[in-house]
Design an enzyme around this catalytic site. Structure first.
Site: not given
Length: 149
Positions: A36, A41-43, A46
């Protein structure tokens, strides 16, 4: 899930700007699936790929992040964190399915593929987002997919 030496599927998806992108993976490409936009974690993942983006581009490697979020979510995520990384929207999970990445509860598993010459070169499962982008870039050099400095 696709494995190393499997043929890479050609995929088409909208990017963060709503432009249609078709990838055949003839050139070295990192395709990372993440659950998401705008989650911790995704931030981290990225931002890691974004921080290494110049090195990837210098090595001739394209990088795309893919999640089941829509174009608007990707655009907002990029703007919020001032990201330059290309993000592909996969709201129906078609790209994830083409790579055999599980989509449960509407989110894709965290899996990274290295592709080149139309095939899968390496697969990363159970990715730790912190430092992952740097590790993948080093593996591209170590595996001879790209030349080192």
């Amino acid at each position: 899930m696709l494995q190393a030496t499997d043929e890479a599927p050609e995929v088409t998806a909208a990017d963060h700007d709503g432009e249609t992108v078709t990838l055949s993976f003839a050139e070295p490409t990192v395709l990372y699936f993440y659950p998401r936009d705008d989650t911790p974690g995704c931030t981290v993942e990225a931002e890691g790929f974004d921080a290494e983006l110049a090195a990837y581009r210098d090595a001739g490697v394209a990088v795309y992040g893919v999640s089941t979020d829509d174009v608007e979510s990707h655009a907002a995520f990029r703007a919020k964190y001032d990201l330059d990384i290309d993000l592909l929207a996969d709201p129906d999970g078609e790209v994830a399915t083409a790579f055999g990445v599980a989509v449960e509860g509407g989110t894709a598993d965290r899996v990274t593929y290295v592709l080149a010459d139309g095939e899968v070169k390496r697969v990363y499962r159970g990715v730790d987002p912190d430092g992952h982008a740097r590790d993948v870039l080093q593996d591209l050099v170590d595996d001879g997919v790209v030349a080192g400095e």
